[in-house]
Design a protein around this motif. Structure first.
Motif, PDB file in Angstrom:
ATOM      1  N   ARG A  90     -10.429  -0.421  -4.297  1.00  0.00           N
ATOM      2  CA  ARG A  90      -9.115  -1.056  -4.427  1.00  0.00           C
ATOM      3  C   ARG A  90      -9.264  -2.541  -4.725  1.00  0.00           C
ATOM      4  O   ARG A  90     -10.067  -3.231  -4.097  1.00  0.00           O
ATOM      5  CB  ARG A  90      -8.335  -0.857  -3.127  1.00  0.00           C
ATOM      6  CG  ARG A  90      -6.872  -1.270  -3.173  1.00  0.00           C
ATOM      7  CD  ARG A  90      -6.236  -1.027  -1.807  1.00  0.00           C
ATOM      8  NE  ARG A  90      -4.791  -1.155  -1.838  1.00  0.00           N
ATOM      9  CZ  ARG A  90      -4.125  -2.288  -1.665  1.00  0.00           C
ATOM     10  NH1 ARG A  90      -4.800  -3.414  -1.455  1.00  0.00           N
ATOM     11  NH2 ARG A  90      -2.815  -2.310  -1.693  1.00  0.00           N
TER      12      ARG A  90
ATOM     13  N   THR B 124      -7.304   3.238  -9.234  1.00  0.00           N
ATOM     14  CA  THR B 124      -8.506   2.528  -8.814  1.00  0.00           C
ATOM     15  C   THR B 124      -9.684   3.487  -8.867  1.00  0.00           C
ATOM     16  O   THR B 124      -9.502   4.706  -8.746  1.00  0.00           O
ATOM     17  CB  THR B 124      -8.332   1.964  -7.383  1.00  0.00           C
ATOM     18  OG1 THR B 124      -9.333   0.983  -7.134  1.00  0.00           O
ATOM     19  CG2 THR B 124      -8.410   3.055  -6.341  1.00  0.00           C
TER      20      THR B 124
ATOM     21  N   ASP C  19       0.824  -1.212   0.000  1.00  0.00           N
ATOM     22  CA  ASP C  19       0.000   0.000   0.000  1.00  0.00           C
ATOM     23  C   ASP C  19       0.858   1.262   0.000  1.00  0.00           C
ATOM     24  O   ASP C  19       0.559   2.249   0.683  1.00  0.00           O
ATOM     25  CB  ASP C  19      -0.956   0.015   1.202  1.00  0.00           C
ATOM     26  CG  ASP C  19      -2.144   0.948   0.969  1.00  0.00           C
ATOM     27  OD1 ASP C  19      -2.461   1.233  -0.210  1.00  0.00           O
ATOM     28  OD2 ASP C  19      -2.750   1.405   1.962  1.00  0.00           O
TER      29      ASP C  19
END
Length: 277
Positions: free
Chosen positions: A257, A269, A232
Motif C-alpha cells: 500500500r 496495489t 482505508d
C-alpha cells in the motif's frame, strides 16, 4: 536449500500511466521474480520498452485495443504458455494468461487473470459469470497439470465481509453479489469440507486470507474518489490463489500500500508473495 520465488501481481490500470507515476521505482526495489500485470492497456512493445531487456515478457492483449490485457514478466523464460479459456466462441482475450516456469528444478505454473468487473442486470454481468464458469472448469485441470500452480490477479470479487470495508452498502452491487461470492466458496472450499457447497470445493488456497487470518482486509483497491484511500475504505479483490502444495511453501505475504494518496500509481496495489520451493 529451498529456492525463493517472489511473485507480484498488480492491476496497473494502464501500465504506461503507472510508469509515469512511479511503478518503475517500486519494481526496481522489490526483487520480483515473476510479475503478473492486469489492465495492461498497451502494446507488447510498450511493455518491453518500460520493463527493459532483463525481463522475459508474455502478453495477451484484449480484442478491443486499449482495453484489459494481461501479462507475465519473468527473470527466466517460460517453458510453455497458454491463453485459451472456455469454449471456442468465448472471448477471453486479454483476461487469462498461464505459463510454466522452471524454478529450482521444479515447474511452477502461474496465471495472470483479470475477471470482468460486471454490472448488475446487464450483459457485462452475464460475461462475468461466463468467465467465472470457465475458471471453475479450468482450475481442476490446472491443478491436475501441476500441483505447484497459482492463479493471481484482479478477480473483481470480494469473497467475504472481511474483504470489503463497506460491505453492507455493496450487497446488491457487482463485486459482492451472493452469486459471485459462491464461486469463491467453490474455489477455496475443500473436497471434504461441508461448509462449502456440501463438500464440492476445488481446494485452492486464498493465500491472502490464510496469511491475514480472520481480520478485515488487507484491502488492495480503493476508489480515487473522496477519502476512500485515506480512510482505508477499500476492497480486497486482488488475489493469489494457490494449490495446497504451493500454498504450504508461502513464507511471506505483503500488500504494498502506498504511503500516501499522492504516491499511488494505480487504484490497486501490488500483492507480493514469497514461495520457498
Amino acid at each position: 536449500m529451498p529456492t525463493n520465488l517472489r511473485i507480484a501481481s498488480i492491476n496497473t490500470n494502464g501500465v504506461r500511466a503507472a510508469y509515469r507515476k512511479g511503478m518503475g521505482d517500486w519494481l526496481a526495489g522489490r526483487d520480483v521474480d515473476i510479475l503478473a500485470i492486469q489492465e495492461v492497456r498497451a502494446s507488447t512493445e510498450d511493455l518491453e520498452s518500460l520493463l527493459g531487456p532483463e525481463w522475459s515478457i508474455l502478453h495477451d492483449p484484449a480484442t478491443a485495443k486499449g482495453r484489459a490485457g494481461v501479462a507475465l514478466a519473468s527473470r527466466s523464460t517460460a517453458t510453455i504458455h497458454r491463453v485459451e479459456l472456455g469454449a471456442d466462441d468465448f472471448d477471453s482475450a486479454g483476461r487469462w494468461l498461464e505459463a510454466d516456469y522452471e524454478v529450482g528444478g521444479k515447474i511452477v505454473t502461474v496465471v495472470s487473470t483479470y475477471v470482468h468487473s460486471g454490472e448488475v442486470e446487464t450483459p457485462k454481468q452475464v460475461e462475468k459469470y461466463h468467465f467465472l464458469d470457465a475458471m471453475l472448469e479450468r482450475m481442476p485441470a490446472l491443478a491436475a497439470h501441476n500441483p505447484l500452480a497459482v492463479v493471481v490477479g484482479d478477480l473483481n470479487v470480494g469473497h467475504r465481509k472481511l474483504d470489503i470495508k463497506n460491505w453492507r452498502g455493496n450487497v446488491k452491487r457487482a463485486g459482492f453479489l451472493p452469486e459471485e461470492r459462491a464461486y469463491f466458496d467453490r474455489i477455496v472450499g475443500a473436497e471434504d469440507d461441508p461448509a462449502y457447497n456440501a463438500g464440492a470445493g476445488l481446494g485452492w488456497v486464498d493465500v491472502g486470507r490464510k496469511w491475514a487470518g480472520e481480520a478485515d482486509g488487507p484491502y488492495t483497491w480503493w476508489s480515487w474518489r473522496g477519502q476512500a484511500f485515506d480512510n482505508d475504505t477499500g476492497w480486497r479483490i486482488d488475489y493469489q490463489l494457490a494449490t495446497p502444495e504451493l500454498a504450504a511453501s508461502v513464507t511471506n505475504y505483503a500488500v504494498d500500500r502506498a504511503a500516501a494518496y499522492d504516491e499511488r500509481w494505480s487504484d490497486h496495489t501490488p500483492v507480493v508473495v514469497d514461495y520457498a520451493l
